[in-house]
Enzyme design. Structure first.
Site, PDB file in Angstrom:
ATOM      1  N   LYS A 279      -8.135  50.842  13.804  1.00  0.00           N
ATOM      2  CA  LYS A 279      -7.648  49.666  14.098  1.00  0.00           C
ATOM      3  C   LYS A 279      -6.766  50.121  15.596  1.00  0.00           C
ATOM      4  O   LYS A 279      -6.527  50.903  15.764  1.00  0.00           O
ATOM      5  CB  LYS A 279      -6.669  48.915  13.247  1.00  0.00           C
ATOM      6  CG  LYS A 279      -7.114  48.391  11.825  1.00  0.00           C
ATOM      7  CD  LYS A 279      -5.741  47.646  10.882  1.00  0.00           C
ATOM      8  CE  LYS A 279      -6.585  47.021   9.869  1.00  0.00           C
ATOM      9  NZ  LYS A 279      -7.387  46.069  10.135  1.00  0.00           N
ATOM     10  N   ARG A 353     -13.219  43.353   0.921  1.00  0.00           N
ATOM     11  CA  ARG A 353     -14.284  42.869   0.181  1.00  0.00           C
ATOM     12  C   ARG A 353     -15.042  43.812  -0.746  1.00  0.00           C
ATOM     13  O   ARG A 353     -15.620  43.376  -1.671  1.00  0.00           O
ATOM     14  CB  ARG A 353     -15.055  42.256   1.080  1.00  0.00           C
ATOM     15  CG  ARG A 353     -15.808  42.834   1.989  1.00  0.00           C
ATOM     16  CD  ARG A 353     -16.517  42.227   3.229  1.00  0.00           C
ATOM     17  NE  ARG A 353     -15.348  41.883   3.950  1.00  0.00           N
ATOM     18  CZ  ARG A 353     -15.583  41.038   5.321  1.00  0.00           C
ATOM     19  NH1 ARG A 353     -16.903  40.892   5.418  1.00  0.00           N
ATOM     20  NH2 ARG A 353     -14.623  40.821   5.990  1.00  0.00           N
TER      21      ARG A 353
END
Length: 503
Positions: A279, A353
């Protein structure tokens, strides 16, 4: 000092306390003064000027009755308490009554304004006792565990709540338990990641379960157990960190005759760098909140046990750190998930996920009647719905039920679709499915579509994306303080209570 609540008897005008809180509504029509909310009648009478007179006096101080507005007025002996606190409720409903959320927010704003005060009486309990209790405890919340120069101003101490109809003591008991569960989730989110990592998070979950007073089974799988069980998603995401992953299971049996069985699942990424797909550095500190779903699920499960809801609840909580290192999983890797399905990793920052897929597959082995999963899953949720509204996906009927109950609690949520065409965009060239598509469009819906692949057909389920609502970075408002919010504890508890009542 912590904030304690009790049901206040007698007139608030004669209460032996440091402050009395009343509510204000905006002016009606051409009147310039705000209107006093229900519960303030005895205070107005004690001031000797009637409702209109006290409202006019408050108007001189600038009070308008708008939401979250707080005005303080010395009472000069008109009532026993030396301080009157008037808090705005905002525009009422069409029937003229303030909403529960307005009471909750106003009570929270009043509690924050009364920091450092030893005692107070809040008259908003006559409008909605549960909302006033929740708002007071959440608005008074502070997190001071890491302040070496003292704890700052103590929260308001003992608060009496006036009450209307109903079993006030039972209403207060339940509302207090709900608010304290939210505060527990906030504490977990606000704990820095050097102290809250998978192993310590799992230990904290066990400690909380043991303190409930009702039997809650706890199972913790460490790295070896995860490898033996084939939890490829949890292991893959966690393999880049020196602090190994865990999977925690909490089981509350629901009493002698549970109405239904519910699986709760929460994403527990204790810190998310994005892994190899790292990130940007700006605001990466906010990723301490990437276990907000796990915190909420743990707190909700233990709340259901504490209040002995006739619903069996099993929480499945995968925990991992997503770190870049020589051992980290890579874009292009294929993970074999729990249950055998394979996933091609195209972006290591779509890690939530992956651990959730393992947890969902394990949870459905228990044959639940309902499944609820919550996670700080996608930045796309924030783009689509902003920072205060959660996105709810899943089976249509249950999705809509969860979203409606969320709004009834004041935790805003909106039902979102899972278009069939998105599944084709997750096709992998080498595995059963890829973890992302090749485009940036519909990212929240894509994540929900991925998770749907691991939910059996016919099982009522909901996925609540709380990327925005779980962590507040701005100034406080209402009962929401800076940092972890505890969303969606109240939503999930409302769903459990609704299932207990209606199946």
């Amino acid at each position: 000092m912590s904030t304690d609540l009790y049901v206040a008897d007698g007139s608030p005008a004669a209460a032996e306390t440091d402050a009395v809180v009343i509510g204000l509504l905006p002016a009606d029509g051409e009147d310039s003064a705000p209107r006093l909310a229900p519960g303030a009648e005895e205070v107005a009478e004690a001031f000797g000027t009637g409702d209109d007179g006290l409202a006019a006096l408050l108007a001189v101080t600038g009070a308008t009755g708008k939401a979250d507005e707080v005005v303080k007025l010395p009472t000069r002996g008109a009532i026993t308490a030396p301080l009157l606190v008037a808090v705005g409720l905002g525009e009422p409903e069409a029937d003229g009554a303030p909403t529960a959320e307005a009471v909750r927010r106003a009570s929270g704003a009043a509690a924050r304004a009364l920091a450092g005060t030893a005692s107070a009486v809040n008259t908003l309990g006559r409008i909605d006792l549960a909302a006033a209790a929740e708002g007071t405890l959440l608005g008074a919340y502070t997190f001071t565990a890491y302040r070496s120069n003292g704890a700052g101003r103590a929260p308001v101490g003992r608060v009496g709540l006036t009450a209307g109809d109903g079993d006030a003591e039972e209403i207060l008991r339940t509302a207090t338990a709900v608010a304290r569960a939210v505060r527990t989730a906030r504490d977990l989110v606000n704990t820095p990641p050097n102290d809250l990592f998978p192993e310590s998070f799992a230990a904290r979950a066990r400690e909380l379960a043991e303190a409930v007073g009702v039997e809650v089974e706890v199972e913790v799988l460490d790295g070896d157990a995860l490898a033996e069980g084939g939890y490829g998603g949890v292991l893959g995401v966690g393999q880049g960190s020196a602090r190994g992953p865990r999977l925690v299971r909490l089981r509350y049996a629901g009493g002698a005759s549970p109405r239904a069985t519910v699986a709760l699942i929460g994403k527990g990424i204790t810190f998310d760098t994005g892994g190899i797909s790292i990130k940007p550095a700006a605001n990466m500190d906010h990723m301490t909140s990437d276990m907000g779903g796990a915190a909420a699920v743990i707190a909700t499960t233990l709340l259901a046990a504490q209040l002995e809801l006739p619903v069996a609840v099993t929480a499945t909580v995968p925990m991992a750190e997503n770190m870049p290192s020589a051992t980290a999983y890579r874009p292009g890797d294929v993970l074999r998930m729990y249950g055998g399905r394979t996933v091609e990793v195209l972006n290591t920052d779509a890690e939530g996920r992956l651990i959730l897929a393992d947890a969902i597959t394990r949870a459905v082995e228990d044959d639940p009647d309902y499944l609820i999963e919550t996670s700080t899953l996608t930045g796309a949720q924030q783009v689509a719905l902003g920072l205060r509204t959660a996105g709810v996906m899943g089976s249509d009927e249950f999705r809509d039920r969860v979203a409606a109950l969320a709004r009834s609690t004041g935790e805003d949520a909106w039902a979102m679709p899972l278009p069939a065409h998105l599944r084709g965009e997750l096709d992998s060239r080498v595995a059963d499915i890829a973890n992302v598509t090749g485009t940036r469009w519909g990212g929240m819906l894509v994540a929900g579509t991925f998770l749907r692949e691991f939910v059996p057909a016919g099982l009522p389920w909901a996925h609540i994306d709380i990327a925005g609502p779980s962590f507040h970075t701005g100034g406080p408002y209402g009962y929401t303080t800076k940092g972890g919010t505890g969303v969606p504890v109240r939503t999930m508890f409302a769903v459990l209570a609704d299932i207990a009542a209606n199946g």
